[in-house]
Design a protein around this motif. Structure first.
Motif, PDB file in Angstrom:
ATOM      1  N   PRO A 278       8.075  -3.869  -3.413  1.00 39.13           N
ATOM      2  CA  PRO A 278       8.827  -2.722  -3.910  1.00 39.13           C
ATOM      3  C   PRO A 278      10.302  -2.833  -3.528  1.00 39.13           C
ATOM      4  CG  PRO A 278       7.753  -2.140  -1.881  1.00 39.13           C
ATOM      5  CD  PRO A 278       7.327  -3.552  -2.193  1.00 39.13           C
ATOM      6  N   ARG A 279      11.099  -2.032  -4.169  1.00 37.90           N
ATOM      7  CA  ARG A 279      12.527  -1.977  -3.856  1.00 37.90           C
ATOM      8  C   ARG A 279      12.747  -1.393  -2.465  1.00 37.90           C
ATOM      9  NH1 ARG A 279      16.038   2.433  -4.719  1.00 37.90           N
ATOM     10  NH2 ARG A 279      14.240   3.500  -5.661  1.00 37.90           N
TER      11      ARG A 279
ATOM     12  N   ILE B  90       0.858  -1.191   0.000  1.00 38.96           N
ATOM     13  CA  ILE B  90       0.000   0.000   0.000  1.00 38.96           C
ATOM     14  C   ILE B  90       0.891   1.237   0.000  1.00 38.96           C
ATOM     15  CG2 ILE B  90      -1.817   1.280   1.183  1.00 38.96           C
ATOM     16  CD1 ILE B  90      -2.652  -1.351   2.507  1.00 38.96           C
ATOM     17  N   PRO B  91       0.864   2.043  -1.055  1.00 37.92           N
ATOM     18  CA  PRO B  91       1.720   3.239  -1.106  1.00 37.92           C
ATOM     19  C   PRO B  91       1.430   4.201   0.041  1.00 37.92           C
ATOM     20  CG  PRO B  91       0.818   2.731  -3.277  1.00 37.92           C
ATOM     21  CD  PRO B  91       0.102   1.846  -2.299  1.00 37.92           C
ATOM     22  N   ASN B  92       2.465   4.971   0.394  1.00 33.02           N
ATOM     23  CA  ASN B  92       2.358   6.044   1.391  1.00 33.02           C
ATOM     24  C   ASN B  92       1.958   5.527   2.770  1.00 33.02           C
ATOM     25  OD1 ASN B  92       2.791   8.089  -0.695  1.00 33.02           O
ATOM     26  ND2 ASN B  92       0.712   7.593  -1.353  1.00 33.02           N
TER      27      ASN B  92
ATOM     28  N   PRO C 105      11.238   3.450  -1.213  1.00 29.40           N
ATOM     29  CA  PRO C 105      11.038   4.769  -1.819  1.00 29.40           C
ATOM     30  C   PRO C 105      10.111   4.790  -3.022  1.00 29.40           C
ATOM     31  CG  PRO C 105      13.185   3.892  -2.412  1.00 29.40           C
ATOM     32  CD  PRO C 105      12.618   2.973  -1.370  1.00 29.40           C
ATOM     33  N   ASP C 106      10.031   3.706  -3.770  1.00 32.17           N
ATOM     34  CA  ASP C 106       9.206   3.713  -4.977  1.00 32.17           C
ATOM     35  C   ASP C 106       7.728   3.862  -4.669  1.00 32.17           C
ATOM     36  OD1 ASP C 106      11.540   3.396  -6.390  1.00 32.17           O
ATOM     37  OD2 ASP C 106      11.315   1.230  -6.640  1.00 32.17           O
ATOM     38  N   ILE C 107       7.316   3.496  -3.447  1.00 29.39           N
ATOM     39  CA  ILE C 107       5.911   3.664  -3.060  1.00 29.39           C
ATOM     40  C   ILE C 107       5.783   4.598  -1.852  1.00 29.39           C
ATOM     41  CG2 ILE C 107       5.203   1.436  -4.003  1.00 29.39           C
ATOM     42  CD1 ILE C 107       5.132   0.387  -1.096  1.00 29.39           C
ATOM     43  N   ASN C 108       6.895   5.201  -1.444  1.00 26.26           N
ATOM     44  CA  ASN C 108       6.894   6.169  -0.338  1.00 26.26           C
ATOM     45  C   ASN C 108       6.353   5.557   0.954  1.00 26.26           C
ATOM     46  OD1 ASN C 108       7.392   8.773   0.757  1.00 26.26           O
ATOM     47  ND2 ASN C 108       5.224   9.296   0.573  1.00 26.26           N
TER      48      ASN C 108
END
Length: 212
Positions: free
Chosen positions: A118-119, A83-85, A131-134
């Motif tokens: 994500p990375r 889930i981003p952020n 970082p790619d999804i903060n």
């Protein structure tokens, strides 16, 4: 790692977005067992009940071997990397437990296929950043209380909260709770230790219907 087929990618996307987060954990995550071997994470019935009964604001009184910290860590790791952020904070009661949780969370992340995560560009003593999804995960002791710089906390796990040092409620717990939005998740879980200043009053409020 072999390249996934189209059908496998579709199945993977379904697992990532499935509301039953235990399916993702069973499919991909591994965990160290008591012999320090990495094995597939197949949740026990008690762990399944804990996750399926989550309300968003939960107090868990547990025994010392039911695996509650492990399953909550797995679910919060899954949320952080899918889930981003998302900001996740896990606070343990001592350095030994913190180190074990850091190691366990890293094994869970490493065992997931590249296409499903994500990375990770940073993994310090207390911080795992994507970082790619903060998104970011902090794991620290109640004494250190490393939990970012004031951003919202979307997943907060207070592990073995009955064993935090005196004064932790005002210095750590209340400020952390104020950073969790209404749709965020808070879990306070611990084995009991008499009338401590964190777990005991929260349990009493929950039992009387006066809790959050």
């Amino acid at each position: 790692m072999p390249t996934l087929t189209k059908d496998q990618l579709t199945a993977l996307a379904e697992l990532i977005h499935d509301k039953d987060e235990l399916k993702f954990i069973r499919a991909f995550m591994r965990i160290p067992n008591k012999s320090k071997e990495e094995v597939p994470f197949n949740p026990w019935p008690v762990q399944e009940r804990l996750i399926h009964s989550m309300s968003g604001r939960d107090v868990t009184v547990k025994d010392s071997q039911c695996g509650s910290t492990s399953i909550y860590t797995a679910v919060f790791t899954k949320r952080t990397i899918t889930i981003p952020n998302t900001t996740t904070v896990i606070i343990a009661h001592d350095e030994f437990t913190t180190g074990r949780l850091l190691h366990r969370a890293q094994i869970m992340y490493d065992s997931i296929p590249l296409a499903a995560k994500p990375r990770q560009d940073h993994s310090s003593t207390y911080e795992k950043r994507f970082p790619d999804i903060n998104s970011v995960m902090y794991i620290s002791t109640a004494r250190a209380a490393v939990a970012g710089r004031g951003e919202p906390i979307h997943n907060l796990l207070l592990s073995e909260a009955a064993f935090y040092m005196p004064g932790a409620r005002e210095r750590i717990i209340i400020p952390a709770l104020q950073r969790v939005p209404p749709d965020g998740t808070v879990v306070i879980e611990s084995t009991p230790q008499g009338e401590d200043e964190i777990l005991y009053p929260e349990v009493q409020k929950a039992l009387s219907g006066d809790g959050v």
